[in-house]
Design a protein around this motif. Structure first.
Motif, PDB file in Angstrom:
ATOM      1  N   ALA B 321      12.928  -7.208   9.937  1.00  0.00           N
ATOM      2  CA  ALA B 321      13.310  -6.477   8.722  1.00  0.00           C
ATOM      3  C   ALA B 321      13.010  -7.298   7.477  1.00  0.00           C
ATOM      4  N   ARG B 322      13.193  -8.601   7.564  1.00  0.00           N
ATOM      5  CA  ARG B 322      12.948  -9.462   6.402  1.00  0.00           C
ATOM      6  C   ARG B 322      11.467  -9.417   6.011  1.00  0.00           C
ATOM      7  N   SER B 323      10.569  -9.406   7.010  1.00  0.00           N
ATOM      8  CA  SER B 323       9.141  -9.328   6.701  1.00  0.00           C
ATOM      9  C   SER B 323       8.805  -7.979   6.079  1.00  0.00           C
ATOM     10  N   LEU B 324       9.406  -6.910   6.622  1.00  0.00           N
ATOM     11  CA  LEU B 324       9.161  -5.576   6.061  1.00  0.00           C
ATOM     12  C   LEU B 324       9.619  -5.508   4.609  1.00  0.00           C
ATOM     13  N   LEU B 325      10.751  -6.150   4.326  1.00  0.00           N
ATOM     14  CA  LEU B 325      11.265  -6.155   2.952  1.00  0.00           C
ATOM     15  C   LEU B 325      10.262  -6.808   2.006  1.00  0.00           C
ATOM     16  N   GLU B 326       9.712  -7.959   2.409  1.00  0.00           N
ATOM     17  CA  GLU B 326       8.739  -8.648   1.552  1.00  0.00           C
ATOM     18  C   GLU B 326       7.456  -7.823   1.433  1.00  0.00           C
ATOM     19  N   ILE B 327       7.051  -7.173   2.534  1.00  0.00           N
ATOM     20  CA  ILE B 327       5.867  -6.311   2.494  1.00  0.00           C
ATOM     21  C   ILE B 327       6.086  -5.191   1.479  1.00  0.00           C
ATOM     22  N   SER B 328       7.287  -4.587   1.501  1.00  0.00           N
ATOM     23  CA  SER B 328       7.543  -3.458   0.594  1.00  0.00           C
ATOM     24  C   SER B 328       7.545  -3.912  -0.856  1.00  0.00           C
ATOM     25  N   LYS B 329       7.920  -5.185  -1.099  1.00  0.00           N
ATOM     26  CA  LYS B 329       7.907  -5.683  -2.480  1.00  0.00           C
ATOM     27  C   LYS B 329       6.479  -5.846  -2.989  1.00  0.00           C
ATOM     28  N   ILE B 330       5.557  -6.145  -2.079  1.00  0.00           N
ATOM     29  CA  ILE B 330       4.179  -6.411  -2.498  1.00  0.00           C
ATOM     30  C   ILE B 330       3.358  -5.120  -2.558  1.00  0.00           C
ATOM     31  N   LEU B 331       3.674  -4.145  -1.706  1.00  0.00           N
ATOM     32  CA  LEU B 331       2.916  -2.887  -1.704  1.00  0.00           C
ATOM     33  C   LEU B 331       2.996  -2.232  -3.079  1.00  0.00           C
ATOM     34  N   PRO B 332       1.856  -1.800  -3.635  1.00  0.00           N
ATOM     35  CA  PRO B 332       1.909  -1.131  -4.940  1.00  0.00           C
ATOM     36  C   PRO B 332       2.491   0.280  -4.805  1.00  0.00           C
ATOM     37  N   ASP B 333       2.906   0.863  -5.935  1.00  0.00           N
ATOM     38  CA  ASP B 333       3.506   2.203  -5.925  1.00  0.00           C
ATOM     39  C   ASP B 333       2.450   3.305  -5.960  1.00  0.00           C
ATOM     40  N   SER B 334       1.245   3.021  -5.533  1.00  0.00           N
ATOM     41  CA  SER B 334       0.188   4.027  -5.592  1.00  0.00           C
ATOM     42  C   SER B 334      -0.013   4.652  -4.215  1.00  0.00           C
ATOM     43  N   ASP B 335      -0.796   5.729  -4.150  1.00  0.00           N
ATOM     44  CA  ASP B 335      -1.041   6.356  -2.851  1.00  0.00           C
ATOM     45  C   ASP B 335      -2.333   5.834  -2.216  1.00  0.00           C
ATOM     46  N   GLN B 336      -2.785   4.697  -2.693  1.00  0.00           N
ATOM     47  CA  GLN B 336      -3.938   3.992  -2.134  1.00  0.00           C
ATOM     48  C   GLN B 336      -3.687   3.688  -0.641  1.00  0.00           C
ATOM     49  N   GLU B 337      -4.758   3.794   0.173  1.00  0.00           N
ATOM     50  CA  GLU B 337      -4.595   3.538   1.607  1.00  0.00           C
ATOM     51  C   GLU B 337      -4.796   2.066   1.943  1.00  0.00           C
TER      52      GLU B 337
END
Lengths: 494, 494
Positions: B321-337
């Motif tokens: 879960a901790r890795s997913l949290l950091e991943i979600s912080k880095i993912l941009p808010d766009s619908d880019q794939e």
């Protein structure tokens, strides 16, 4: 003791009197255009005075001084209003009742009377309607003085007292007391103490525009919109209220000016308990000048302002830095004037609807004037922002070392800031305008940034003599502030 | 072992191979319109593959698969550029050198070649010019994986590697690794590890628009505007890089959709270590559907999304879960794939300039499907915002009790939320639309607010059977989420 000064009485006796006094409140008089902005207990059976300030329909202040005699009689408020408004601020109904009108020696240039009636608040009952948002604002103000982790559990509560169209809220940790009045529709007068943290968080979330508070037998029922709660209260009689501040000295100040004085000074107060008096700041009035001084043995901060009004006698008091911080949070950002009222042991900040009372610190403040340097051999004019961000960058390296040490090297047109640690070495050059001898001097970076951060000026003077005597930070114009920072002795290899 | 799969090899042997591989990097090819967006080590002397994705001048992706043979030869980058751009994505210079072009079985529908050259990066030297703001943005990204309080001190550093017009930044705590590429003018290629916290805080404050980094003999000199620092670095050879993720499975997802899945799911993952696998979330692909499931024994959260592309094989993996949290912080808010690339032991999130690698959790996830209830006897349609603020207010009282317990009483058109403690009792009524049997059921307030807080829907269904079986929170339309909350058994007197 009957005619003595309560502030100079032994602490124990004074406390007993205050406890006794809490059964009584000053006579209540108000109409739609009237508002009691200060409720203070007075001492029945003694000649102690109480003050109740009111607005009359013309918007003028009417100040009344009450003398307690233990007689409980409730005045009809409608009658009072008419009496006052029909008689140009005189109280003929009192004269009719046989009370003489006397000027009071502590009140300068103000019309005063002595009244002899007291009202006993029915404790542990109350019924009011109040605007939720205003209630929330009031609680947010007083909660700053709520006791946390105290052995006196009732002080973890908020004192509520409803009377005469106002709800009085009060919190205290016995060093600081904040009370504020919120307009309310009072159906039944009374007082109660509710659990502070729970009540304040509840009020912050109340859904309705208006809130109804009904206290019966020590239990408060609070209703707002679709929400209803019953809260177990504590008897208001058990609440410890700080003793009334006698009006020995009054300083008038502007809110924003005093707020700034606090912000730009108290960071220098001591954080540890090595010398307890240094956890406070010295407020000194000399004629029309007011200064606030804090120091911790490594630096000193002093802020000066002119007083717009009030008494001209010299006065000094040491106020705890923590109390000053809370005072500065409550002071509005306007240039509105307020009164600081001093007794020998307390200061009260009078902000109309809100009163803040702080206990003064005992003991003598450090005789700081003898450590201020006489002149300077080097005077440097610097840009505050450039100096601050330069120190900020270089200090990151200094922070890695244990001493947090930065070195300044001043030449006629250049300042080099440098620091090193086992991780490396940083330096930055900024353009300055220096007069006098070149100098190499080292400081704890934090003591410098603390000063630069609170100032608003673009340019500053740094005055120095040599690298073992303090650096003074002054304004280029005027003398509103004076900071003194002790250097750290340089060893070779820096 | 020579032709074996490194992921299935014993851990120790695999680590040694990776260590060895770090002396080599894939061949570098780029021109002004070219950018290497992923650098991965490969294993010299084995048939292990490496991938280097590039853009050609037409903006198309060119994917190369390298095979290590230990031969160190540096290709001339200008020659490479011309070869590629003149030949419609073919590499005739390699064919001329005698290397055959083969399709690689792991790359579907992509043109692949095998190349046999490797470049040895000169360690502990480097000279680059870089945009300060871009450097700062890059460091802010990778620093999220910086090790804190580790016994492996080099992991408290940021790995920097300059080559081919890019500065690669990398941090890892060996469970999560983040690397990103920042465009730079590279005058001398090389690599170094700099103290992470100090370097990142310094870069955040650098005054110049451009920053110059010069590394000589393990010491970095950093200059920007008027500021200059020397930082003692560590040898890049000693940095632990997580092993390369072999491309066993690829899931394509949209950034904002995956970000939402994480936000609306991982709060339910276990916070304690009682059952280690529950500190992760199960990512399951079944044909075109992707689901993320987290549970902690008291509640379960499940989020479903359609996959816009990628491989259609079924796959599941447990990601911390901790890795997913950091991943979600880095993912941009766009619908880019973006691509999620899975090996047996790791997942890599490929965001072009930034790669995030997370170690997967070992062991079987809970077989959660068997605890999902079959039907419901009561279905209630509620307004999420009303329910949430109602619980919020009532839960203040529940929090005073030890259990944080709130009671729901559902009738056909009304929900009453109630809680009590020794300080009192709160309740609130909200209008609902209920079908089926009336029910009285109690929950831990936090488990309900956790769910309601992350959702965006106006209206929700609550499905229940009785007061000892779980409540299911569902969308009114579709099946994008499914939350399950266990009730607390009611005793009389609630």
């Amino acid at each position: 003791m009957v005619s003595g000064n309560p502030a100079s009485a032994p602490a124990k006796e004074s406390l007993q009197q205050t406890e006794h006094a809490k059964n009584f409140l000053p006579p209540s008089k108000h109409g739609s255009q009237y508002g009691i902005i200060k409720n203070q207990a007075f001492l029945p059976g003694t000649a102690k005075t109480i003050h109740t300030r009111m607005w009359n329909p013309q918007g003028e202040n009417v100040e009344t001084v009450g003398r307690g005699d233990g007689v409980e009689k409730r005045l009809n408020s409608r009658e009072d209003v008419h009496s006052v408004s029909n008689s140009q601020n005189r109280f003929p109904f009192l004269e009719n009742l046989g009370f003489p009108q006397l000027p009071h020696p502590l009140l300068l240039r103000r019309r005063t009377i002595i009244i002899k009636h007291a009202l006993k608040i029915r404790r542990s009952t109350m019924r009011i309607h109040i605007n939720t948002q205003e209630l929330n604002a009031g609680i947010s103000t007083v909660i700053k003085a709520l006791s946390v982790r105290t052995t006196v559990s009732i002080l973890e509560g908020i004192y509520l007292e409803a009377s005469n169209g106002w709800l009085l809220l009060r919190c205290t940790d016995l060093s600081l007391q904040i009370e504020t009045n919120v307009a309310a529709t009072v159906q039944e007068e009374g007082a109660i103490v509710l659990p502070g943290r729970l009540f304040s968080e509840m009020v912050r979330r109340l859904p309705g525009e208006m809130t109804f508070i009904d206290v019966k037998k020590g239990t408060a029922t609070i209703e707002s919109g679709s929400f209803k709660t019953t809260l177990q209260g504590e008897d208001a009689e058990g609440f410890h209220t700080m003793s009334t501040v006698t009006r020995e000295h009054i300083i008038k100040m502007k809110c924003d000016a005093f707020k700034n004085m606090i912000r730009q000074c108290i960071f220098a107060a001591a954080q540890d308990d090595a010398k307890p008096i240094l956890a406070g700041a010295l407020l000194e009035q000399h004629e029309g000048d007011l200064s606030l001084v804090a120091l911790d043995g490594y630096r000193l901060a002093m802020r000066m302002e002119r007083i717009p009004g009030g008494m001209l006698a010299d006065r000094s008091a040491v106020i705890p830095a923590r109390s000053l911080l809370e005072i500065s949070k409550i002071l509005p950002d306007s240039d509105q004037e307020f009164d600081m009222i001093f007794s020998k042991t307390h200061v009260m900040i009078d902000l109309s609807h809100t009163n803040i009372t702080a206990r003064l610190m005992d003991g003598e403040f450090i005789k700081y004037k003898q450590i201020l340097p006489d002149g300077h051999k080097t005077r440097v004019r610097v840009n505050r922002q450039e100096l601050m961000s330069g120190i900020d960058r270089v200090a990151l390296m200094a922070r890695e070392g244990k001493s947090n040490l930065i070195k300044f090297t001043f030449t006629s047109d250049k300042l080099t800031i440098a620091a090193n640690s086992e991780l490396g070495r940083s330096h930055e050059e900024i353009a300055v305008d220096a007069m006098g001898e070149d100098i190499e001097i080292a400081f704890n970076a934090k003591y410098f940034t603390d000063v630069l951060r609170v100032l608003d000026e673009d340019e500053l003077y740094l005055d120095m003599n040599n690298n073992i005597s303090p650096c003074v930070v002054r304004p280029v114009q005027g003398s509103a502030f004076y900071y003194l920072i002790l250097p750290v002795r340089l060893f070779s290899g820096m």
